[in-house]
Scaffold this motif. Structure first.
Motif, PDB file in Angstrom:
ATOM      1  N   ASP A 115      24.193   3.786  -0.698  1.00  0.00           N
ATOM      2  CA  ASP A 115      24.221   4.246  -2.099  1.00  0.00           C
ATOM      3  C   ASP A 115      22.785   4.414  -2.615  1.00  0.00           C
ATOM      4  O   ASP A 115      22.279   3.565  -3.335  1.00  0.00           O
ATOM      5  CB  ASP A 115      25.002   3.196  -2.911  1.00  0.00           C
ATOM      6  N   LEU A 164      27.316   8.153 -14.354  1.00  0.00           N
ATOM      7  CA  LEU A 164      27.310   6.710 -14.064  1.00  0.00           C
ATOM      8  C   LEU A 164      28.355   5.965 -14.893  1.00  0.00           C
ATOM      9  O   LEU A 164      28.507   6.239 -16.100  1.00  0.00           O
ATOM     10  CB  LEU A 164      25.923   6.118 -14.337  1.00  0.00           C
ATOM     11  N   THR A 165      29.021   5.008 -14.252  1.00  0.00           N
ATOM     12  CA  THR A 165      30.072   4.245 -14.960  1.00  0.00           C
ATOM     13  C   THR A 165      29.481   3.278 -15.986  1.00  0.00           C
ATOM     14  O   THR A 165      30.205   2.684 -16.771  1.00  0.00           O
ATOM     15  CB  THR A 165      30.936   3.452 -13.957  1.00  0.00           C
ATOM     16  N   LYS A 180      21.784   7.438  -4.024  1.00  0.00           N
ATOM     17  CA  LYS A 180      21.885   8.401  -5.140  1.00  0.00           C
ATOM     18  C   LYS A 180      20.686   9.345  -5.201  1.00  0.00           C
ATOM     19  O   LYS A 180      19.955   9.399  -6.196  1.00  0.00           O
ATOM     20  CB  LYS A 180      21.998   7.669  -6.483  1.00  0.00           C
ATOM     21  N   VAL A 185      31.691  10.139  -6.809  1.00  0.00           N
ATOM     22  CA  VAL A 185      31.724   8.806  -7.410  1.00  0.00           C
ATOM     23  C   VAL A 185      32.021   9.036  -8.885  1.00  0.00           C
ATOM     24  O   VAL A 185      31.365   9.862  -9.530  1.00  0.00           O
ATOM     25  CB  VAL A 185      30.355   8.081  -7.299  1.00  0.00           C
ATOM     26  N   PRO A 211      33.349   2.851  -8.778  1.00  0.00           N
ATOM     27  CA  PRO A 211      32.831   1.560  -9.237  1.00  0.00           C
ATOM     28  C   PRO A 211      33.432   1.265 -10.615  1.00  0.00           C
ATOM     29  O   PRO A 211      34.359   1.960 -11.041  1.00  0.00           O
ATOM     30  CB  PRO A 211      31.319   1.792  -9.342  1.00  0.00           C
ATOM     31  N   LYS A 226      28.636  -1.690   0.761  1.00  0.00           N
ATOM     32  CA  LYS A 226      27.773  -0.698   0.110  1.00  0.00           C
ATOM     33  C   LYS A 226      26.369  -1.287   0.013  1.00  0.00           C
ATOM     34  O   LYS A 226      26.178  -2.374  -0.520  1.00  0.00           O
ATOM     35  CB  LYS A 226      28.299  -0.366  -1.284  1.00  0.00           C
ATOM     36  N   ASP A 265      24.597  -6.120  -3.612  1.00  0.00           N
ATOM     37  CA  ASP A 265      23.415  -6.048  -4.481  1.00  0.00           C
ATOM     38  C   ASP A 265      22.666  -7.374  -4.441  1.00  0.00           C
ATOM     39  O   ASP A 265      22.783  -8.212  -5.335  1.00  0.00           O
ATOM     40  CB  ASP A 265      23.836  -5.664  -5.909  1.00  0.00           C
ATOM     41  N   VAL A 298      34.649   0.460  -5.326  1.00  0.00           N
ATOM     42  CA  VAL A 298      33.362  -0.209  -5.127  1.00  0.00           C
ATOM     43  C   VAL A 298      33.349  -1.447  -6.024  1.00  0.00           C
ATOM     44  O   VAL A 298      33.499  -1.338  -7.236  1.00  0.00           O
ATOM     45  CB  VAL A 298      32.189   0.723  -5.514  1.00  0.00           C
ATOM     46  N   ILE A 299      33.228  -2.608  -5.400  1.00  0.00           N
ATOM     47  CA  ILE A 299      33.285  -3.848  -6.182  1.00  0.00           C
ATOM     48  C   ILE A 299      32.099  -4.740  -5.835  1.00  0.00           C
ATOM     49  O   ILE A 299      31.860  -5.026  -4.654  1.00  0.00           O
ATOM     50  CB  ILE A 299      34.604  -4.613  -5.926  1.00  0.00           C
ATOM     51  N   GLY A 300      31.363  -5.133  -6.854  1.00  0.00           N
ATOM     52  CA  GLY A 300      30.215  -6.010  -6.639  1.00  0.00           C
ATOM     53  C   GLY A 300      30.445  -7.362  -7.271  1.00  0.00           C
ATOM     54  O   GLY A 300      31.125  -8.230  -6.710  1.00  0.00           O
ATOM     55  N   ARG A 301      29.916  -7.534  -8.481  1.00  0.00           N
ATOM     56  CA  ARG A 301      29.874  -8.858  -9.116  1.00  0.00           C
ATOM     57  C   ARG A 301      31.208  -9.593  -9.233  1.00  0.00           C
ATOM     58  O   ARG A 301      31.209 -10.820  -9.123  1.00  0.00           O
ATOM     59  CB  ARG A 301      29.166  -8.745 -10.469  1.00  0.00           C
ATOM     60  N   PRO A 302      32.361  -8.889  -9.433  1.00  0.00           N
ATOM     61  CA  PRO A 302      33.608  -9.677  -9.479  1.00  0.00           C
ATOM     62  C   PRO A 302      33.825 -10.490  -8.192  1.00  0.00           C
ATOM     63  O   PRO A 302      34.525 -11.489  -8.202  1.00  0.00           O
ATOM     64  CB  PRO A 302      34.695  -8.606  -9.651  1.00  0.00           C
ATOM     65  N   ARG A 313      36.880  -4.071 -12.736  1.00  0.00           N
ATOM     66  CA  ARG A 313      36.777  -5.380 -13.377  1.00  0.00           C
ATOM     67  C   ARG A 313      38.155  -6.020 -13.489  1.00  0.00           C
ATOM     68  O   ARG A 313      39.125  -5.333 -13.787  1.00  0.00           O
ATOM     69  CB  ARG A 313      36.184  -5.244 -14.794  1.00  0.00           C
TER      70      ARG A 313
END
Ligand code: C5P
Length: 228
Positions: A58, A115-116, A60, A152, A174, A31, A10, A204-208, A177
Motif C-alpha cells: 500500500d 481516502l476513508t 499509493k 480502494v 479500509p 498489508k 502499521d 483492510v483492517i488495522g487497529r481493531p 470498525r
C-alpha cells in the motif's frame, strides 16, 4: 473468510510486525504501508511473502505517468496487490497498468478513490465539488477505463461501484470498525458484517486487531461477524 482480510501492518519495524503475525493464523493477507516499508524495504515484503502471506503493498503512488510507471515496475514482481491514486488521471493509471503487466505474475492493480479518513466536509475543504459518492464513482470508472482491477474505497461506496463497474471489479475497503470500537482518524466506516453485505471483496483492517489487547480474539470476533 480469512483470505478476504488484509491486516494493516502499521508498525515502525519488522520485529513488532512479526510479533503480531506469530499470534495470528496463517491464511490472512497482510498489508504493508509506508511506515513499515520505509524502514524495512522490499526485503521485508519478500520475507513475508516467502512465509506464505499474500501481500498488499500500500504505497499509493501518485505522480506523473513516467514516474509512476517506474515505481510500479520496481515493486510489481514482489506483491499480490499494489495501488496508485486514481486522482493521478487516466494517463498515469494506464502507465501504472502497463508497468504492472511487465512482470511474470502481475499483481492486482487498484486505484485509491477518496481516502476513508475524509468526511464530506474535509472533502469540500480540499476542493471537492461533488459528493464523495459521485467522486468515488467517477474515479472508479476512470480506473476501469485504464484497465485496473479495482479500487480502494469505503465500504459505504462498494455497492454503487459494483453497480457501475461490474461485479468483477474488485473493491478493497479500509475503514472497518467494530460497533463498540473507536473510529480514530477514519470517517466513512462500516462494521465487518456491513462491509460483507455491501459487496466488499477485501477488508483492510488495522487497529481493531493490532491495538486489541488480544489480537487473535479480535480477529476471531471479526471473522464470526463476517460469517454471520
Ligand atoms: O487501523 P485502520 O483499520 O484504520 O487501518 C486502515 C489501513 O488502511 C491503514 O493502513 C491505511 O493506511 C489504509 N488505507 C485507508 N484508506 C485508504 C487507503 C488505505 O485507511 N483509502
Amino acid at each position: 473468510m480469512l483470505d478476504r482480510i488484509y491486516l494493516a501492518l502499521d508498525f515502525p519495524n519488522k520485529t513488532e510486525a512479526n510479533n503480531l503475525l506469530r499470534e495470528l493464523p496463517k491464511g490472512l493477507g497482510v498489508k504493508i504501508g509506508l511506515e513499515l516499508f520505509l524502514k524495512e524495504g522490499l526485503n521485508y515484503v519478500k520475507e513475508v511473502r516467502n512465509l506464505g502471506y499474500n501481500v498488499f503493498l500500500d504505497l499509493k503512488f501518485h505522480d506523473i505517468p513516467r514516474t509512476v510507471y517506474g515505481a510500479v515496475l520496481q515493486v510489481a514482481g514482489f506483491c499480490d496487490i499494489v495501488n496508485v491514486h486514481a486522482s493521478g488521471g487516466l494517463e498515469m493509471l494506464q502507465a501504472a497498468k502497463e508497468a504492472s503487466l511487465k512482470v511474470e505474475s502481475p499483481p492486482k492493480l487498484i486505484g485509491v478513490t477518496v481516502l476513508t479518513s475524509l468526511s464530506e466536509a474535509n472533502w469540500q475543504s480540499v476542493g471537492g465539488a461533488q459528493t464523495i459518492v459521485r467522486a468515488v464513482e467517477k474515479r472508479a470508472l476512470l480506473c476501469k477505463e485504464a484497465g485496473l482491477d479495482g479500487v480502494v474505497c469505503s465500504p459505504l461506496e462498494a455497492k454503487n461501484i459494483k453497480n457501475v463497474c461490474g461485479s468483477k471489479f474488485v473493491t478493497v475497503t479500509p475503514g472497518i470498525r467494530l460497533e463498540s470500537g473507536l473510529k480514530e482518524d477514519q470517517k466513512r466506516t462500516a462494521t465487518p458484517k456491513e462491509a460483507i453485505n455491501m459487496s466488499c471483496d477485501y477488508l483492510v483492517i488495522g487497529r481493531p486487531i493490532t491495538k486489541a489487547t488480544d489480537p487473535a480474539k479480535a480477529l476471531n470476533a471479526i471473522l464470526r461477524e463476517m460469517e454471520s
